[in-house]
Structure formats: C-alpha cells, structure tokens
Design a protein around this motif. Sequence first.
Motif, PDB file in Angstrom:
ATOM      1  N   GLY A  87       0.109  -6.580  30.455  1.00  0.00           N
ATOM      2  CA  GLY A  87      -0.591  -5.617  31.310  1.00  0.00           C
ATOM      3  C   GLY A  87       0.274  -4.409  31.620  1.00  0.00           C
ATOM      4  N   LEU A  88       1.558  -4.655  31.918  1.00  0.00           N
ATOM      5  CA  LEU A  88       2.481  -3.544  32.158  1.00  0.00           C
ATOM      6  C   LEU A  88       2.633  -2.680  30.910  1.00  0.00           C
ATOM      7  CD1 LEU A  88       5.277  -5.320  34.245  1.00  0.00           C
ATOM      8  CD2 LEU A  88       3.657  -3.588  35.054  1.00  0.00           C
ATOM      9  N   LEU A  89       2.681  -3.317  29.751  1.00  0.00           N
ATOM     10  CA  LEU A  89       2.791  -2.562  28.505  1.00  0.00           C
ATOM     11  C   LEU A  89       1.550  -1.706  28.256  1.00  0.00           C
ATOM     12  CD1 LEU A  89       4.490  -5.227  26.237  1.00  0.00           C
ATOM     13  CD2 LEU A  89       5.445  -3.006  26.894  1.00  0.00           C
ATOM     14  N   ILE A  90       0.380  -2.238  28.570  1.00  0.00           N
ATOM     15  CA  ILE A  90      -0.841  -1.443  28.388  1.00  0.00           C
ATOM     16  C   ILE A  90      -0.825  -0.235  29.310  1.00  0.00           C
ATOM     17  CG2 ILE A  90      -3.313  -1.461  28.921  1.00  0.00           C
ATOM     18  CD1 ILE A  90      -3.610  -3.871  27.298  1.00  0.00           C
ATOM     19  N   ILE A  91      -0.396  -0.438  30.545  1.00  0.00           N
ATOM     20  CA  ILE A  91      -0.310   0.695  31.479  1.00  0.00           C
ATOM     21  C   ILE A  91       0.654   1.746  30.935  1.00  0.00           C
ATOM     22  CG2 ILE A  91       0.479   1.400  33.776  1.00  0.00           C
ATOM     23  CD1 ILE A  91      -0.581  -1.365  34.755  1.00  0.00           C
ATOM     24  N   GLY A  92       1.823   1.308  30.484  1.00  0.00           N
ATOM     25  CA  GLY A  92       2.825   2.235  29.960  1.00  0.00           C
ATOM     26  C   GLY A  92       2.373   2.953  28.708  1.00  0.00           C
ATOM     27  N   LEU A  93       1.788   2.220  27.762  1.00  0.00           N
ATOM     28  CA  LEU A  93       1.337   2.853  26.522  1.00  0.00           C
ATOM     29  C   LEU A  93       0.133   3.757  26.748  1.00  0.00           C
ATOM     30  CD1 LEU A  93       1.816   0.001  23.892  1.00  0.00           C
ATOM     31  CD2 LEU A  93       3.130   2.113  24.121  1.00  0.00           C
ATOM     32  N   SER A  94      -0.742   3.386  27.675  1.00  0.00           N
ATOM     33  CA  SER A  94      -1.882   4.258  27.994  1.00  0.00           C
ATOM     34  C   SER A  94      -1.398   5.562  28.620  1.00  0.00           C
ATOM     35  CB  SER A  94      -2.857   3.556  28.933  1.00  0.00           C
ATOM     36  OG  SER A  94      -3.407   2.422  28.305  1.00  0.00           O
ATOM     37  N   THR A  95      -0.392   5.465  29.482  1.00  0.00           N
ATOM     38  CA  THR A  95       0.205   6.666  30.071  1.00  0.00           C
ATOM     39  C   THR A  95       0.808   7.537  28.975  1.00  0.00           C
ATOM     40  OG1 THR A  95       0.694   5.471  32.105  1.00  0.00           O
ATOM     41  CG2 THR A  95       1.944   7.494  31.719  1.00  0.00           C
ATOM     42  N   TYR A  96       1.512   6.902  28.043  1.00  0.00           N
ATOM     43  CA  TYR A  96       2.121   7.639  26.940  1.00  0.00           C
ATOM     44  C   TYR A  96       1.060   8.299  26.068  1.00  0.00           C
ATOM     45  CZ  TYR A  96       5.508   8.667  23.256  1.00  0.00           C
ATOM     46  OH  TYR A  96       6.310   9.293  22.349  1.00  0.00           O
ATOM     47  N   ALA A  97      -0.028   7.586  25.780  1.00  0.00           N
ATOM     48  CA  ALA A  97      -1.111   8.165  24.978  1.00  0.00           C
ATOM     49  C   ALA A  97      -1.717   9.366  25.686  1.00  0.00           C
ATOM     50  CB  ALA A  97      -2.183   7.110  24.693  1.00  0.00           C
ATOM     51  N   TYR A  98      -1.906   9.259  26.992  1.00  0.00           N
ATOM     52  CA  TYR A  98      -2.452  10.387  27.761  1.00  0.00           C
ATOM     53  C   TYR A  98      -1.514  11.591  27.675  1.00  0.00           C
ATOM     54  CZ  TYR A  98      -3.668  13.356  31.663  1.00  0.00           C
ATOM     55  OH  TYR A  98      -3.975  14.443  32.428  1.00  0.00           O
ATOM     56  N   LEU A  99      -0.217  11.344  27.863  1.00  0.00           N
ATOM     57  CA  LEU A  99       0.742  12.448  27.810  1.00  0.00           C
ATOM     58  C   LEU A  99       0.856  13.034  26.404  1.00  0.00           C
ATOM     59  CD1 LEU A  99       3.457  11.040  30.219  1.00  0.00           C
ATOM     60  CD2 LEU A  99       1.880  12.940  30.640  1.00  0.00           C
ATOM     61  N   LEU A 100       0.699  12.204  25.387  1.00  0.00           N
ATOM     62  CA  LEU A 100       0.635  12.738  24.023  1.00  0.00           C
ATOM     63  C   LEU A 100      -0.588  13.630  23.859  1.00  0.00           C
ATOM     64  CD1 LEU A 100       1.649   9.649  21.853  1.00  0.00           C
ATOM     65  CD2 LEU A 100       2.846  11.829  21.949  1.00  0.00           C
ATOM     66  N   GLY A 101      -1.706  13.221  24.462  1.00  0.00           N
ATOM     67  CA  GLY A 101      -2.915  14.052  24.410  1.00  0.00           C
ATOM     68  C   GLY A 101      -2.703  15.382  25.108  1.00  0.00           C
ATOM     69  N   VAL A 102      -2.022  15.358  26.237  1.00  0.00           N
ATOM     70  CA  VAL A 102      -1.703  16.606  26.941  1.00  0.00           C
ATOM     71  C   VAL A 102      -0.810  17.476  26.067  1.00  0.00           C
ATOM     72  CG1 VAL A 102      -0.473  17.562  28.943  1.00  0.00           C
ATOM     73  CG2 VAL A 102      -1.999  15.609  29.238  1.00  0.00           C
ATOM     74  N   ASN A 103       0.124  16.837  25.371  1.00  0.00           N
ATOM     75  CA  ASN A 103       1.027  17.555  24.470  1.00  0.00           C
ATOM     76  C   ASN A 103       0.255  18.228  23.334  1.00  0.00           C
ATOM     77  OD1 ASN A 103       3.571  18.419  23.575  1.00  0.00           O
ATOM     78  ND2 ASN A 103       3.873  16.578  22.354  1.00  0.00           N
ATOM     79  N   VAL A 104      -0.694  17.511  22.750  1.00  0.00           N
ATOM     80  CA  VAL A 104      -1.527  18.077  21.679  1.00  0.00           C
ATOM     81  C   VAL A 104      -2.378  19.205  22.238  1.00  0.00           C
ATOM     82  CG1 VAL A 104      -3.479  17.592  20.157  1.00  0.00           C
ATOM     83  CG2 VAL A 104      -1.546  16.019  20.237  1.00  0.00           C
ATOM     84  N   ASP A 105      -2.939  18.993  23.418  1.00  0.00           N
ATOM     85  CA  ASP A 105      -3.762  20.026  24.054  1.00  0.00           C
ATOM     86  C   ASP A 105      -2.941  21.274  24.370  1.00  0.00           C
ATOM     87  OD1 ASP A 105      -6.312  20.815  25.044  1.00  0.00           O
ATOM     88  OD2 ASP A 105      -5.541  20.548  27.093  1.00  0.00           O
ATOM     89  N   ASP A 106      -1.655  21.090  24.578  1.00  0.00           N
ATOM     90  CA  ASP A 106      -0.757  22.202  24.887  1.00  0.00           C
ATOM     91  C   ASP A 106      -0.316  22.950  23.631  1.00  0.00           C
ATOM     92  OD1 ASP A 106       0.490  23.573  27.066  1.00  0.00           O
ATOM     93  OD2 ASP A 106       2.424  22.738  26.425  1.00  0.00           O
ATOM     94  N   GLY A 107      -0.728  22.481  22.455  1.00  0.00           N
ATOM     95  CA  GLY A 107      -0.436  23.215  21.232  1.00  0.00           C
ATOM     96  C   GLY A 107       0.391  22.478  20.207  1.00  0.00           C
TER      97      GLY A 107
END
Length: 155
Positions: A87-107
């Motif tokens: 469960g902790l890993l899912i929270i961490g990886l989901s956070t990372y996926a979201y931040l990767l999405g923000v990174n892609v959205d940022d260019g």
Amino acid sequence: MKTVWSENSMPMVPKRFRPIFTVFLPIVNACLLAFAMLALFVGSSVVEDFTLHWFPRAWAGEMALGAILASLGLVFCLDWVELIGKGLLIIGLSTYAYLLGVNVDDGASSSGLSITLVVLADAFLLVRIVDIINDIGRKEADASASRRLTRKGNA
C-alpha cells in the motif's frame, strides 16, 4: 521461522506458481528498494522540481519503508505486513506518476514512457494487493470454520 522458501510454506499454491513468490516478487521488491534508495541518496529531479524542499526525502523514505515492509512480509509470510508495504508503495508510485505527468505537462517529452512504466508497476502492485486480501479472507474463513467445528465438538 517460516519463510516463503520453507518446505510446505505455501500448501495452497500450485507448484508451477511458486516461483512467482520465491523468485519474481523478491526481485521486484529488491528493485523497488533500489529505486527508493537511489531516490533517497541521489535524489529525483522530477520530485524535487515540483515539490517543497522536504518532500523528496520524505517520499523516498516512504517508498523505502514500503519496499522493506513488502519484502519482510513476503519472505516471512506475514500477509498484513506485506499488504501495508505494498500500500505504501502504491501511494509512492502514484505520487511519482502524478509528478511525472506534471513534468510532461510542463514541457518534458522524455517522461511519457516513464509514466507508462510507473502506472504498469502500480497495476501489478494492485493485483498483488487483491491477491493478499483474498488470502487473508480465505485464512480468516478457514479459522472461523475450524472454531465453529471446535465449538460443536465441545458441545
């Protein structure tokens, strides 16, 4: 002490599926721990660029704790410990996926594949979580049935 490699540690698991528990899942947990340790000691520019200064270390520590708990739970056949770790890993990886999405959205164009891989890892973790929950439910049902039989036998 009973481990996943002990004889008769997985009586309900067919022999052809045992390598999943004895080889594949320990390797996955080790890779997730290595990912967390690299993030903790080297850092992650994706996480550092879009969060407060304290967050990257807290996030990496949470990922490391999840990987350690998941590994200990798997190796020593402790379903609840593994469940909490996953469960902790899912929270961490989901956070990372979201931040990767923000990174892609940022260019940034190079993170699209990374998002796919992280979401795939999350999906595999979810499958394992469902499997653990089913195992816990089956063990609880078996224990409840044997308690009922014991009460009927004493009556």
